[in-house]
Design a protein around this motif. Structure first.
Motif, PDB file in Angstrom:
ATOM      1  N   ARG A  26       0.857  -1.184   0.000  1.00  0.00           N
ATOM      2  CA  ARG A  26       0.000   0.000   0.000  1.00  0.00           C
ATOM      3  C   ARG A  26       0.895   1.237   0.000  1.00  0.00           C
ATOM      4  O   ARG A  26       1.786   1.376   0.848  1.00  0.00           O
ATOM      5  CB  ARG A  26      -0.914   0.000   1.227  1.00  0.00           C
ATOM      6  N   VAL A  27       0.684   2.121  -0.944  1.00  0.00           N
ATOM      7  CA  VAL A  27       1.530   3.303  -1.101  1.00  0.00           C
ATOM      8  C   VAL A  27       0.676   4.558  -0.912  1.00  0.00           C
ATOM      9  O   VAL A  27      -0.421   4.671  -1.466  1.00  0.00           O
ATOM     10  CB  VAL A  27       2.192   3.332  -2.500  1.00  0.00           C
ATOM     11  N   ARG A  28       1.187   5.491  -0.107  1.00  0.00           N
ATOM     12  CA  ARG A  28       0.531   6.781   0.083  1.00  0.00           C
ATOM     13  C   ARG A  28       1.233   7.834  -0.777  1.00  0.00           C
ATOM     14  O   ARG A  28       2.382   7.668  -1.154  1.00  0.00           O
ATOM     15  CB  ARG A  28       0.578   7.199   1.553  1.00  0.00           C
ATOM     16  N   PHE A  29       0.549   8.911  -1.049  1.00  0.00           N
ATOM     17  CA  PHE A  29       1.149   9.965  -1.869  1.00  0.00           C
ATOM     18  C   PHE A  29       2.417  10.514  -1.225  1.00  0.00           C
ATOM     19  O   PHE A  29       3.395  10.807  -1.911  1.00  0.00           O
ATOM     20  CB  PHE A  29       0.144  11.097  -2.111  1.00  0.00           C
ATOM     21  N   THR A  30       2.387  10.664   0.096  1.00  0.00           N
ATOM     22  CA  THR A  30       3.549  11.226   0.783  1.00  0.00           C
ATOM     23  C   THR A  30       4.735  10.269   0.803  1.00  0.00           C
ATOM     24  O   THR A  30       5.844  10.680   1.142  1.00  0.00           O
ATOM     25  CB  THR A  30       3.180  11.620   2.219  1.00  0.00           C
ATOM     26  N   ASP A  31       4.521   9.011   0.434  1.00  0.00           N
ATOM     27  CA  ASP A  31       5.628   8.058   0.331  1.00  0.00           C
ATOM     28  C   ASP A  31       6.468   8.302  -0.918  1.00  0.00           C
ATOM     29  O   ASP A  31       7.646   7.945  -0.958  1.00  0.00           O
ATOM     30  CB  ASP A  31       5.113   6.612   0.305  1.00  0.00           C
ATOM     31  N   VAL A  32       5.861   8.880  -1.940  1.00  0.00           N
ATOM     32  CA  VAL A  32       6.537   9.001  -3.240  1.00  0.00           C
ATOM     33  C   VAL A  32       6.622  10.434  -3.757  1.00  0.00           C
ATOM     34  O   VAL A  32       7.272  10.693  -4.766  1.00  0.00           O
ATOM     35  CB  VAL A  32       5.848   8.117  -4.302  1.00  0.00           C
ATOM     36  N   LEU A  33       5.952  11.367  -3.069  1.00  0.00           N
ATOM     37  CA  LEU A  33       5.943  12.761  -3.531  1.00  0.00           C
ATOM     38  C   LEU A  33       6.074  13.728  -2.363  1.00  0.00           C
ATOM     39  O   LEU A  33       5.617  13.424  -1.250  1.00  0.00           O
ATOM     40  CB  LEU A  33       4.623  13.085  -4.247  1.00  0.00           C
ATOM     41  N   ASN A  34       6.658  14.886  -2.647  1.00  0.00           N
ATOM     42  CA  ASN A  34       6.588  16.012  -1.725  1.00  0.00           C
ATOM     43  C   ASN A  34       5.393  16.861  -2.147  1.00  0.00           C
ATOM     44  O   ASN A  34       5.362  17.382  -3.269  1.00  0.00           O
ATOM     45  CB  ASN A  34       7.873  16.845  -1.782  1.00  0.00           C
ATOM     46  N   LEU A  35       4.402  16.966  -1.274  1.00  0.00           N
ATOM     47  CA  LEU A  35       3.181  17.698  -1.610  1.00  0.00           C
ATOM     48  C   LEU A  35       3.325  19.148  -1.159  1.00  0.00           C
ATOM     49  O   LEU A  35       3.410  19.423   0.039  1.00  0.00           O
ATOM     50  CB  LEU A  35       1.970  17.047  -0.948  1.00  0.00           C
ATOM     51  N   ASP A 193     -11.584  18.381   0.653  1.00  0.00           N
ATOM     52  CA  ASP A 193     -10.239  18.087   1.148  1.00  0.00           C
ATOM     53  C   ASP A 193      -9.447  17.263   0.140  1.00  0.00           C
ATOM     54  O   ASP A 193      -8.280  17.549  -0.132  1.00  0.00           O
ATOM     55  CB  ASP A 193     -10.307  17.344   2.492  1.00  0.00           C
ATOM     56  N   ARG A 194     -10.070  16.233  -0.406  1.00  0.00           N
ATOM     57  CA  ARG A 194      -9.357  15.381  -1.372  1.00  0.00           C
ATOM     58  C   ARG A 194      -9.122  16.115  -2.691  1.00  0.00           C
ATOM     59  O   ARG A 194      -8.172  15.824  -3.417  1.00  0.00           O
ATOM     60  CB  ARG A 194     -10.115  14.074  -1.598  1.00  0.00           C
ATOM     61  N   ALA A 195      -9.984  17.088  -3.006  1.00  0.00           N
ATOM     62  CA  ALA A 195      -9.764  17.891  -4.209  1.00  0.00           C
ATOM     63  C   ALA A 195      -8.490  18.722  -4.070  1.00  0.00           C
ATOM     64  O   ALA A 195      -7.738  18.890  -5.033  1.00  0.00           O
ATOM     65  CB  ALA A 195     -10.968  18.807  -4.459  1.00  0.00           C
ATOM     66  N   LEU A 196      -8.228  19.217  -2.875  1.00  0.00           N
ATOM     67  CA  LEU A 196      -7.005  19.975  -2.650  1.00  0.00           C
ATOM     68  C   LEU A 196      -5.776  19.072  -2.752  1.00  0.00           C
ATOM     69  O   LEU A 196      -4.738  19.483  -3.285  1.00  0.00           O
ATOM     70  CB  LEU A 196      -7.054  20.659  -1.282  1.00  0.00           C
ATOM     71  N   VAL A 197      -5.898  17.838  -2.270  1.00  0.00           N
ATOM     72  CA  VAL A 197      -4.793  16.882  -2.408  1.00  0.00           C
ATOM     73  C   VAL A 197      -4.537  16.591  -3.881  1.00  0.00           C
ATOM     74  O   VAL A 197      -3.388  16.454  -4.309  1.00  0.00           O
ATOM     75  CB  VAL A 197      -5.090  15.577  -1.640  1.00  0.00           C
ATOM     76  N   LEU A 198      -5.595  16.530  -4.673  1.00  0.00           N
ATOM     77  CA  LEU A 198      -5.463  16.310  -6.116  1.00  0.00           C
ATOM     78  C   LEU A 198      -4.564  17.379  -6.741  1.00  0.00           C
ATOM     79  O   LEU A 198      -3.656  17.063  -7.516  1.00  0.00           O
ATOM     80  CB  LEU A 198      -6.851  16.335  -6.759  1.00  0.00           C
ATOM     81  N   LEU A 199      -4.802  18.622  -6.399  1.00  0.00           N
ATOM     82  CA  LEU A 199      -3.964  19.702  -6.921  1.00  0.00           C
ATOM     83  C   LEU A 199      -2.537  19.586  -6.392  1.00  0.00           C
ATOM     84  O   LEU A 199      -1.569  19.788  -7.139  1.00  0.00           O
ATOM     85  CB  LEU A 199      -4.565  21.055  -6.544  1.00  0.00           C
ATOM     86  N   GLN A 200      -2.387  19.241  -5.126  1.00  0.00           N
ATOM     87  CA  GLN A 200      -1.053  19.076  -4.547  1.00  0.00           C
ATOM     88  C   GLN A 200      -0.275  17.965  -5.261  1.00  0.00           C
ATOM     89  O   GLN A 200       0.926  18.106  -5.518  1.00  0.00           O
ATOM     90  CB  GLN A 200      -1.152  18.749  -3.058  1.00  0.00           C
ATOM     91  N   VAL A 201      -0.940  16.882  -5.584  1.00  0.00           N
ATOM     92  CA  VAL A 201      -0.282  15.765  -6.263  1.00  0.00           C
ATOM     93  C   VAL A 201       0.188  16.192  -7.650  1.00  0.00           C
ATOM     94  O   VAL A 201       1.322  15.918  -8.053  1.00  0.00           O
ATOM     95  CB  VAL A 201      -1.224  14.544  -6.358  1.00  0.00           C
ATOM     96  N   LEU A 202      -0.670  16.862  -8.395  1.00  0.00           N
ATOM     97  CA  LEU A 202      -0.287  17.316  -9.731  1.00  0.00           C
ATOM     98  C   LEU A 202       0.914  18.263  -9.663  1.00  0.00           C
ATOM     99  O   LEU A 202       1.836  18.170 -10.470  1.00  0.00           O
ATOM    100  CB  LEU A 202      -1.457  17.999 -10.417  1.00  0.00           C
ATOM    101  N   LYS A 203       0.922  19.157  -8.696  1.00  0.00           N
ATOM    102  CA  LYS A 203       2.055  20.062  -8.533  1.00  0.00           C
ATOM    103  C   LYS A 203       3.296  19.294  -8.074  1.00  0.00           C
ATOM    104  O   LYS A 203       4.413  19.578  -8.523  1.00  0.00           O
ATOM    105  CB  LYS A 203       1.705  21.162  -7.515  1.00  0.00           C
TER     106      LYS A 203
END
Length: 208
Positions: A26-35, A193-203
């Motif tokens: 199981r991988v989280r966004f913060t495991d592979v990206l700096n948000l 909240d998850r919509a904001l994470v979506l933008l953070q991931v793309l950035k």
């Protein structure tokens, strides 16, 4: 010679044909990206994108083209994908994928490709496969994996995104001894909240 259309392949067929292995961890966004943190202006723009899409979605089926105009175009602009050295390409045909047995090839067409054009060989940053709002976003995963796997002949990893407008699944393909991919948790545009994470991931993908 057998010709297969990427859009008709199942996930099991993609695994088998491309020798592609899903990650069991199981991988989280913060495991592979700096948000990155978002500004108040970015959060307000994201809220407006959500409101605009929700109005169409509540009125009925949102077509694939509408998903691209209502959400993907403003979202990618907001995240910085319209700026050099990134270049966006729409409806781009992929080179034919010849399988090892040389008697089978796969053809298809990318919905959207974001690539860095500041080197001799363009570096694929993000591949997007979109569906209409009544189709599960994960139905686009086999196509997405097929297209994205082609970039790994010249780079170590690449990101993909499958969406139907409100549901977003990011996938990270990684080259190595075996070709593998990580499917990240679902993000949803209709959840603030998850919509904001979506933008953070793309950035965050651009900052890699």
């Amino acid at each position: 010679m057998v010709t297969l259309q990427a859009k008709n392949l199942t996930l099991n067929e993609v695994h088998q044909l491309l020798d592609l292995q899903p990650s069991v961890q199981r991988v989280r966004f913060t495991d592979v990206l700096n948000l990155p943190d978002l500004t108040e202006w970015e959060m307000a723009k994201m809220a407006q994108i959500r409101i605009d899409f929700q109005a169409y979605w509540q009125a009925g089926k949102v077509l694939e083209g509408q998903v691209q105009l209502l959400v993907l175009a403003p979202l990618l602009r907001l995240a910085g994908y319209y700026r050099s050295p990134i270049q966006l390409s729409l409806e781009q045909a992929i080179a034919e994928i010849m399988l090892d047995d040389e008697d089978t090839k796969i053809t298809g067409r990318l919905d959207l490709l974001a690539a860095r054009r500041d080197s001799v060989t363009p570096l694929w940053v993000l591949i997007v496969e979109s569906k209409n709002s009544q189709v599960d976003a994960l139905n686009g995963l086999p196509q997405l994996l097929t297209y994205a796997s082609q970039s790994l002949t010249s780079q170590e990893s690449v990101w993909g995104l499958a969406t139907n407008g409100f549901s977003y699944y990011f996938v990270r393909l990684i080259s190595g001894e075996t070709l593998s991919y990580q499917l990240l948790p679902e993000l949803n545009l209709l959840d603030s909240d998850r919509a904001l994470v979506l933008l953070q991931v793309l950035k965050g993908i651009l900052l890699q």
